[in-house]
Design a protein around this motif. Structure first.
Motif, PDB file in Angstrom:
ATOM      1  N   LEU A 168      23.840   2.525  -7.367  1.00  0.00           N
ATOM      2  CA  LEU A 168      23.192   2.148  -8.626  1.00  0.00           C
ATOM      3  C   LEU A 168      22.042   3.065  -8.986  1.00  0.00           C
ATOM      4  N   THR A 169      21.445   3.711  -7.995  1.00  0.00           N
ATOM      5  CA  THR A 169      20.263   4.539  -8.239  1.00  0.00           C
ATOM      6  C   THR A 169      20.433   5.889  -7.553  1.00  0.00           C
ATOM      7  N   THR A 170      19.644   6.851  -8.008  1.00  0.00           N
ATOM      8  CA  THR A 170      19.672   8.198  -7.428  1.00  0.00           C
ATOM      9  C   THR A 170      18.245   8.670  -7.173  1.00  0.00           C
ATOM     10  N   GLY A 171      18.120   9.584  -6.222  1.00  0.00           N
ATOM     11  CA  GLY A 171      16.821  10.181  -5.938  1.00  0.00           C
ATOM     12  C   GLY A 171      15.866   9.274  -5.209  1.00  0.00           C
ATOM     13  N   CYS A 172      16.346   8.203  -4.600  1.00  0.00           N
ATOM     14  CA  CYS A 172      15.464   7.251  -3.923  1.00  0.00           C
ATOM     15  C   CYS A 172      15.199   7.694  -2.489  1.00  0.00           C
ATOM     16  N   GLY A 173      14.016   7.379  -1.997  1.00  0.00           N
ATOM     17  CA  GLY A 173      13.647   7.629  -0.614  1.00  0.00           C
ATOM     18  C   GLY A 173      12.984   6.401  -0.027  1.00  0.00           C
ATOM     19  N   TRP A 174      13.128   6.232   1.276  1.00  0.00           N
ATOM     20  CA  TRP A 174      12.587   5.047   1.945  1.00  0.00           C
ATOM     21  C   TRP A 174      11.325   5.420   2.714  1.00  0.00           C
ATOM     22  N   CYS A 175      10.234   4.688   2.437  1.00  0.00           N
ATOM     23  CA  CYS A 175       8.977   4.856   3.170  1.00  0.00           C
ATOM     24  C   CYS A 175       8.855   3.673   4.125  1.00  0.00           C
ATOM     25  N   ASN A 176       9.073   3.935   5.393  1.00  0.00           N
ATOM     26  CA  ASN A 176       9.080   2.851   6.370  1.00  0.00           C
ATOM     27  C   ASN A 176       7.690   2.261   6.557  1.00  0.00           C
ATOM     28  N   THR A 177       6.661   3.060   6.393  1.00  0.00           N
ATOM     29  CA  THR A 177       5.293   2.549   6.555  1.00  0.00           C
ATOM     30  C   THR A 177       4.988   1.476   5.530  1.00  0.00           C
ATOM     31  N   LEU A 178       5.390   1.701   4.285  1.00  0.00           N
ATOM     32  CA  LEU A 178       5.154   0.731   3.216  1.00  0.00           C
ATOM     33  C   LEU A 178       6.318  -0.241   3.052  1.00  0.00           C
ATOM     34  N   GLN A 179       7.431   0.016   3.739  1.00  0.00           N
ATOM     35  CA  GLN A 179       8.637  -0.791   3.557  1.00  0.00           C
ATOM     36  C   GLN A 179       9.010  -0.840   2.071  1.00  0.00           C
ATOM     37  N   ARG A 180       9.089   0.357   1.463  1.00  0.00           N
ATOM     38  CA  ARG A 180       9.321   0.448   0.026  1.00  0.00           C
ATOM     39  C   ARG A 180      10.288   1.576  -0.282  1.00  0.00           C
ATOM     40  N   CYS A 181      11.136   1.319  -1.259  1.00  0.00           N
ATOM     41  CA  CYS A 181      12.069   2.326  -1.768  1.00  0.00           C
ATOM     42  C   CYS A 181      11.541   2.846  -3.098  1.00  0.00           C
ATOM     43  N   SER A 182      11.499   4.164  -3.253  1.00  0.00           N
ATOM     44  CA  SER A 182      10.942   4.730  -4.483  1.00  0.00           C
ATOM     45  C   SER A 182      11.373   6.177  -4.606  1.00  0.00           C
ATOM     46  N   ASP A 183      11.307   6.689  -5.834  1.00  0.00           N
ATOM     47  CA  ASP A 183      11.494   8.116  -6.053  1.00  0.00           C
ATOM     48  C   ASP A 183      10.155   8.829  -6.180  1.00  0.00           C
ATOM     49  N   GLY A 184       9.051   8.094  -5.965  1.00  0.00           N
ATOM     50  CA  GLY A 184       7.717   8.689  -6.010  1.00  0.00           C
ATOM     51  C   GLY A 184       7.098   8.720  -7.387  1.00  0.00           C
ATOM     52  N   ILE A 185       7.848   8.329  -8.413  1.00  0.00           N
ATOM     53  CA  ILE A 185       7.315   8.333  -9.778  1.00  0.00           C
ATOM     54  C   ILE A 185       7.345   6.901 -10.291  1.00  0.00           C
ATOM     55  N   ASP A 186       6.304   6.156  -9.990  1.00  0.00           N
ATOM     56  CA  ASP A 186       6.146   4.798 -10.494  1.00  0.00           C
ATOM     57  C   ASP A 186       4.676   4.431 -10.362  1.00  0.00           C
ATOM     58  N   ARG A 187       4.345   3.177 -10.610  1.00  0.00           N
ATOM     59  CA  ARG A 187       2.938   2.767 -10.610  1.00  0.00           C
ATOM     60  C   ARG A 187       2.292   2.830  -9.228  1.00  0.00           C
ATOM     61  N   HIS A 188       3.112   2.900  -8.179  1.00  0.00           N
ATOM     62  CA  HIS A 188       2.574   2.964  -6.819  1.00  0.00           C
ATOM     63  C   HIS A 188       2.481   4.393  -6.302  1.00  0.00           C
ATOM     64  N   ARG A 189       2.451   5.365  -7.179  1.00  0.00           N
ATOM     65  CA  ARG A 189       2.485   6.760  -6.733  1.00  0.00           C
ATOM     66  C   ARG A 189       1.289   7.098  -5.854  1.00  0.00           C
ATOM     67  N   GLN A 190       0.086   6.647  -6.208  1.00  0.00           N
ATOM     68  CA  GLN A 190      -1.090   6.983  -5.409  1.00  0.00           C
ATOM     69  C   GLN A 190      -0.947   6.460  -3.987  1.00  0.00           C
ATOM     70  N   GLU A 191      -0.461   5.239  -3.851  1.00  0.00           N
ATOM     71  CA  GLU A 191      -0.241   4.670  -2.524  1.00  0.00           C
ATOM     72  C   GLU A 191       0.869   5.438  -1.797  1.00  0.00           C
ATOM     73  N   TRP A 192       1.881   5.865  -2.522  1.00  0.00           N
ATOM     74  CA  TRP A 192       2.970   6.649  -1.943  1.00  0.00           C
ATOM     75  C   TRP A 192       2.441   7.946  -1.338  1.00  0.00           C
ATOM     76  N   LEU A 193       1.478   8.567  -2.017  1.00  0.00           N
ATOM     77  CA  LEU A 193       0.894   9.804  -1.512  1.00  0.00           C
ATOM     78  C   LEU A 193      -0.074   9.538  -0.361  1.00  0.00           C
ATOM     79  N   ASP A 194      -0.856   8.469  -0.467  1.00  0.00           N
ATOM     80  CA  ASP A 194      -1.854   8.173   0.561  1.00  0.00           C
ATOM     81  C   ASP A 194      -1.219   7.936   1.924  1.00  0.00           C
ATOM     82  N   TYR A 195      -0.040   7.356   1.941  1.00  0.00           N
ATOM     83  CA  TYR A 195       0.623   7.036   3.200  1.00  0.00           C
ATOM     84  C   TYR A 195       1.647   8.099   3.611  1.00  0.00           C
TER      85      TYR A 195
END
Length: 482
Positions: free
Chosen positions: A314-341
């Motif tokens: 259903l989606t493309t370009g997704c990556g899994w961040c095990n530290t945050l337990q979150r799936c994202s492509d890095g471009i969303d409202r949580h980007r700062q947290e994605w970079l911090d961790y």
């Protein structure tokens, strides 16, 4: 000041008792704490603490305020501000389409208890007010529970309000310079039935162009994430609405906030809001009796496991961040947290890296493992260490710790009650002295004060009103620009 000093003394006494008891407890357990674990686990713990500290600093910088800059995405990012149909697909319906009438939510046919007329927004110009939804509304993959309805024909969907309320993170059926205070027939109404939220700008007129006629339109937010724009009365083509005094927009927009490195800024608290996606519909299709339906597409944020994140079709370009337990492509409202961790690097891995599969030989040896220990020289050497840790009396330690904490709390409560009674007695017997008057002057109101949003051009300036328990009625004069 006296009460503050008393509270500090009470807290310090309770804290001293707790710290003293904890030190005694750590003295007994010191050897065990030093011998447990290995160097690798220590390094991981220290890295996690550093990441948490960086995350807290970023969150504090966001909460404390500072300047906010509105910008498009930097050139080195792949996303552009355009309707890439990555997040929404939309369809338009004309006056002759049967679905147009089905999409319109007639607030006049609902019971009066279900529809609320916002007293402030209906009587002011360039005003905005918070409204809490009774359900989680998915917007660009983020669950929104609180929105800001503005008199200018749009809904602000952001979590962090900034000086340019009309710039990003909006649902705009028809953003323009509307002035509901011109007529008593102009109202801003809304309803929420648990699965549907509808806000309707009813018979509102453009500022300084009131003789051109009233506009009636609405935005409907469904719990499944779909958004409907309905237009009942549009007396003026949207292309002819002047955007000099107020932005004119129709569509959706979302953005993320990032904190720039301190080396690039004179102010360490500077924040920049990047608009990463925008949906702009064809305004020539906006006529009386038309409607638009926006259907959300799947996003990376909806995946809750590594397997779904990396394997979903259903989606493309997704990556899994095990530290945050979150799936994202890095471009969303949580980007700062994605970079911090350090999620950009972590998301390059595979699910097996986070859930390693033990070899069959290891598993069989583990299953056949006997609970009876085998005596060896190494075990005999470790036994004295175990005996040195165990003999201490757990009951004695527990009694010492509990006694210290109880004594500190009792002493703090007795001192606080005594000083409170003395302060009340003093105020009642000396009502004309300065402290009572000072306390009366510093009393807070029953509602939050208005918040102002300003920028240099003042074309997008809005005043936000937060209501208390009872909604205010009557006319409120909005602040004039320039």
């Amino acid at each position: 000041m006296g009460l503050c000093a008393v509270l500090l003394i009470c807290l310090s006494q309770a804290e001293l008792g707790r710290v003293w008891a904890q030190e005694c407890k750590d003295a007994y357990r010191g050897t065990a704490l030093r011998t447990d674990g290995d160097a690798a686990s220590f390094q991981r713990t220290r890295g996690d603490r550093q990441n948490q500290q960086k995350h807290r600093e970023a969150r504090n910088a966001q909460a404390e305020g500072g300047g906010v800059d509105i910008s498009p995405l930097p050139d080195n990012m792949t996303r552009t501000v355009e309707d890439s149909q990555k997040y929404y697909i939309w369809e338009s319906f004309g006056p002759t389409d049967k679905k147009t009438e089905l999409l319109w939510v007639d607030l006049n046919n609902l019971h009066k208890s279900q529809v609320r007329i916002h007293g402030i927004l209906s009587n002011t110009h360039r005003q905005a007010a918070r409204v809490a939804l009774s359900f989680d509304f998915p917007f660009y993959g983020h669950n929104i529970r609180q929105i800001i309805v503005a008199t200018g024909g749009f809904i602000f969907m952001g979590e962090i309000t900034h000086r340019m309320l009309t710039a990003t993170q909006y649902v705009a059926p028809l953003m323009a310079n509307f002035d509901p205070s011109f007529s008593t027939n102009s109202t801003v109404r809304y309803m929420d039935n648990g699965t549907l939220f509808v806000v309707q700008w009813d018979k509102v007129r453009l500022k300084d162009r009131e003789n051109e006629g009233p506009f009636t339109f609405q935005a409907a937010l469904h719990s499944n994430g779909s958004i409907i724009f309905n237009y009942r009365e549009v007396p003026v083509p949207v292309e002819k609405i002047n955007s000099t005094e107020h932005p004119v927009k129709v569509g959706l927009s979302d953005a993320f906030m990032a904190i720039l490195p301190a080396s690039q800024l004179s102010d360490a608290k500077q924040r920049t809001i990047y608009e990463y996606h925008r949906v702009e519909i064809d305004t020539t299709k906006i006529v009386s009796g038309s409607a638009f339906e926006f259907t959300p597409l799947p996003t990376c944020l909806q995946h809750t496991s590594c397997e779904l994140c990396l394997a979903s079709n259903l989606t493309t370009g997704c990556g899994w961040c095990n530290t945050l337990q979150r799936c994202s492509d890095g471009i969303d409202r949580h980007r700062q947290e994605w970079l911090d961790y350090n999620c950009p690097e972590e998301s390059k891995g595979k699910c097996e890296d986070y859930n390693p599969v033990l070899p069959e030989a290891t598993m069989s040896s583990f299953n056949n493992f006997s609970p009876e220990p085998t005596t060896s020289l190494a075990d005999l050497e470790e036994q004295p260490v175990t005996r040195d840790i165990e003999p201490s009396s757990p009951n004695h330690r527990g009694i010492t710790e509990n006694t210290a904490i109880i004594a500190g709390v009792v002493a703090a409560l007795v001192l606080l009650v005594t000083l409170t009674l003395l302060a009340v007695y003093y105020i009642n017997t000396h009502p004309t002295v300065a402290p009572p008057f000072y306390l009366m002057q510093r009393r807070t109101n029953n509602y939050w004060p208005s918040m102002k949003f300003r920028n240099q051009s003042c074309h997008s300036t809005y005043a936000e009103v937060e209501l208390g328990v009872h909604e205010k009625e009557g006319f409120i004069e909005a602040e004039h620009c320039c």
